[in-house]
Design a protein around this motif. Structure first.
Motif, PDB file in Angstrom:
ATOM      1  N   LEU A 251      -5.026 -12.713   5.206  1.00 23.62           N
ATOM      2  CA  LEU A 251      -6.123 -11.923   4.654  1.00 23.62           C
ATOM      3  C   LEU A 251      -6.760 -11.057   5.728  1.00 23.62           C
ATOM      4  N   ALA A 252      -6.917 -11.620   6.939  1.00 24.62           N
ATOM      5  CA  ALA A 252      -7.461 -10.832   8.049  1.00 24.62           C
ATOM      6  C   ALA A 252      -6.558  -9.639   8.364  1.00 24.62           C
TER       7      ALA A 252
ATOM      8  N   PRO B 108      -5.671  -5.120  -4.945  1.00 23.71           N
ATOM      9  CA  PRO B 108      -5.534  -6.574  -5.148  1.00 23.71           C
ATOM     10  C   PRO B 108      -4.115  -7.076  -4.883  1.00 23.71           C
ATOM     11  N   LEU B 109      -3.092  -6.324  -5.305  1.00 26.26           N
ATOM     12  CA  LEU B 109      -1.718  -6.743  -5.056  1.00 26.26           C
ATOM     13  C   LEU B 109      -1.429  -6.816  -3.557  1.00 26.26           C
ATOM     14  N   ALA B 110      -1.949  -5.860  -2.806  1.00 25.04           N
ATOM     15  CA  ALA B 110      -1.728  -5.845  -1.361  1.00 25.04           C
ATOM     16  C   ALA B 110      -2.371  -7.055  -0.695  1.00 25.04           C
TER      17      ALA B 110
ATOM     18  N   GLY C 267       0.810  -1.217   0.000  1.00 24.38           N
ATOM     19  CA  GLY C 267       0.000   0.000   0.000  1.00 24.38           C
ATOM     20  C   GLY C 267       0.843   1.266   0.000  1.00 24.38           C
ATOM     21  N   LEU C 268       1.924   1.275   0.772  1.00 21.21           N
ATOM     22  CA  LEU C 268       2.810   2.440   0.796  1.00 21.21           C
ATOM     23  C   LEU C 268       3.596   2.566  -0.503  1.00 21.21           C
ATOM     24  N   TRP C 269       4.004   1.420  -1.062  1.00 21.38           N
ATOM     25  CA  TRP C 269       4.711   1.446  -2.343  1.00 21.38           C
ATOM     26  C   TRP C 269       3.831   1.989  -3.451  1.00 21.38           C
ATOM     27  N   GLY C 270       2.552   1.656  -3.394  1.00 17.44           N
ATOM     28  CA  GLY C 270       1.637   2.038  -4.475  1.00 17.44           C
ATOM     29  C   GLY C 270       1.078   3.423  -4.353  1.00 17.44           C
ATOM     30  N   ASP C 271       1.588   4.218  -3.410  1.00 15.17           N
ATOM     31  CA  ASP C 271       1.058   5.569  -3.211  1.00 15.17           C
ATOM     32  C   ASP C 271       1.049   6.351  -4.525  1.00 15.17           C
ATOM     33  N   GLY C 272      -0.147   6.744  -4.953  1.00 10.49           N
ATOM     34  CA  GLY C 272      -0.300   7.484  -6.199  1.00 10.49           C
ATOM     35  C   GLY C 272      -0.695   6.623  -7.377  1.00 10.49           C
TER      36      GLY C 272
ATOM     37  N   ALA D 137      -0.563 -10.186   1.211  1.00 10.84           N
ATOM     38  CA  ALA D 137      -0.921 -10.558   2.582  1.00 10.84           C
ATOM     39  C   ALA D 137      -1.211 -12.052   2.687  1.00 10.84           C
ATOM     40  N   VAL D 138      -1.981 -12.571   1.729  1.00 10.01           N
ATOM     41  CA  VAL D 138      -2.314 -14.002   1.747  1.00 10.01           C
ATOM     42  C   VAL D 138      -1.043 -14.840   1.599  1.00 10.01           C
ATOM     43  N   LEU D 139      -0.168 -14.453   0.685  1.00  5.56           N
ATOM     44  CA  LEU D 139       1.069 -15.213   0.476  1.00  5.56           C
ATOM     45  C   LEU D 139       1.970 -15.139   1.704  1.00  5.56           C
TER      46      LEU D 139
END
Length: 368
Positions: free
Chosen positions: A250-251, A110-112, A97-102, A116-118
């Motif tokens: 995921l949680a 979806p990537l985040a 989420g921080l990497w994708g800022d903007g 998380a799941v992985l």
């Protein structure tokens, strides 16, 4: 079969009912007004303004983690590391989420969640591989990995992810962009409900309508017989450990992108262990876990509300959760332990004490 399912439903209901009666008796003996406590619990979980939102807010992590734990328990594996798996999942999602800022939310969110799941699955598989390849007790390894995850969260929120706007008194991460949030601070939104519904549906389909689900059930009931039927018990173990950790991860992502919007050290410290009770009370079934998560989510919401309307401290409602956990563990763990006793104890060489016992007996006869 129907009678067995009825017993599976009645057992946790009876345990919960007994726990409620016992705790109310304790409240009465200690001088608290039982009527006021009951009214406070109902108001804090259902009837007061925003009570339902609070109940659903705490139901979500309990549900997602409880589903994964239930699948692992159903296969006979005691994965109690959901707390740590949630933490590493939350951290992985926050990094994305921080990497994708903007960048476009349709790409970042979806990537985040995939990250998380992985991350949760990998953290769980660490304990799973130690169990499946070396015979290490997964209760110990998954529990110890919780402490590692707690320290990792502490380090990240006070180090590389630390908020520059922080006061220095609390280890808190940077917040993700508001455009990536999937809910407000209430933790209640349509996207979160969709995630929960999908998780319940996937778990139910996996366990009840797939070959893998049948193998999970057979391995949990009698792993030796399952091996004789040609089932790869090691493969099943990897699946359930990965699935269990993925649900916990995921949680964590839901927490980071939903009500929190950021991370702080040691957030929601009791959720992972309470999810174990949710799985047991839910009878290791998807629908049962959903109902149990709603119940314990309501208790969590009530514990935050009771001190406001009664003189009962927040720890008073924790007593109810603890008694339920004690009774459900006392009645549910022996069944799971009987499954474990039938499980082979795999070693690094792929052999097992149970599988080699007939061979050993034949060798003794030949030697004589």
């Amino acid at each position: 079969m129907i009678a067995g399912r009825v017993r599976g439903v009645l057992r946790p209901l009876s345990v919960v009912s007994i726990a409620i009666v016992l705790v109310l008796l304790i409240y009465g003996l200690l001088g608290y007004s039982v009527t006021a406590v009951v009214d406070g619990v109902l108001a804090g979980s259902v009837t007061s303004p925003s009570a339902a939102e609070q109940t659903l807010r705490w139901t979500v992590p309990l549900l997602l983690m409880g589903l994964g734990i239930a699948v692992a328990f159903k296969a006979g594996y005691f994965n109690v590391g959901a707390q740590g798996q949630m933490y590493v999942g939350a951290m992985a999602s926050l990094v994305v989420g921080l990497w994708g800022d903007g960048r476009a939310p349709v790409l970042v969110i979806p990537l985040a969640f995939v990250a998380a799941v992985l991350a949760g699955a990998v953290w769980s598989l660490a304990a799973g591989l130690l169990r499946l390849l070396l015979g290490a007790d997964e209760v110990v390894t998954s529990l110890m990995l919780n402490f590692v995850a707690v320290l990792l969260l502490q380090w990240s929120t006070s180090g590389p992810l630390k908020s520059r706007a922080g006061t220095g008194q609390a280890a808190t991460s940077e917040s993700i962009d508001a455009g990536y949030r999937i809910s407000t601070s209430t933790g209640v939104s349509v996207p979160i409900f969709v995630i929960c519904a999908a998780a319940v549906a996937v778990t139910a389909i996996l366990v009840n309508w797939t070959r893998t689900g049948l193998e999970i059930s057979l391995v949990g009931r009698n792993p030796v017989m399952a091996r004789w039927q040609g089932i790869n018990s090691t493969g099943v173990g990897l699946v359930v450990f990965g699935f269990s950790g993925g649900c916990a991860g995921l949680a964590g992502a839901v927490e980071a992108f939903g009500p929190a919007g950021s991370l702080r050290a040691g957030f929601s410290p009791q959720v992972g262990f309470m999810a174990v009770v949710v799985a047991l009370v839910g009878g290791l079934g998807a629908l049962g876990v959903l109902l149990a998560a709603l119940f314990f989510g309501a208790l969590r919401a009530a514990s935050l509300y009771l001190p406001v309307v009664t003189n009962l401290p927040q720890s008073g409602i924790d007593l109810l959760s603890g008694v339920i956990a004690l009774l459900i563990t006392a009645t549910g763990i022996p069944l799971l332990r009987r499954r474990r006793r039938r499980r082979r104890a795999p070693t690094a060489g792929g052999t097992s004490e149970v599988a080699d016992r007939p061979v050993a007996r034949r060798r003794e006869v030949v030697a004589r």
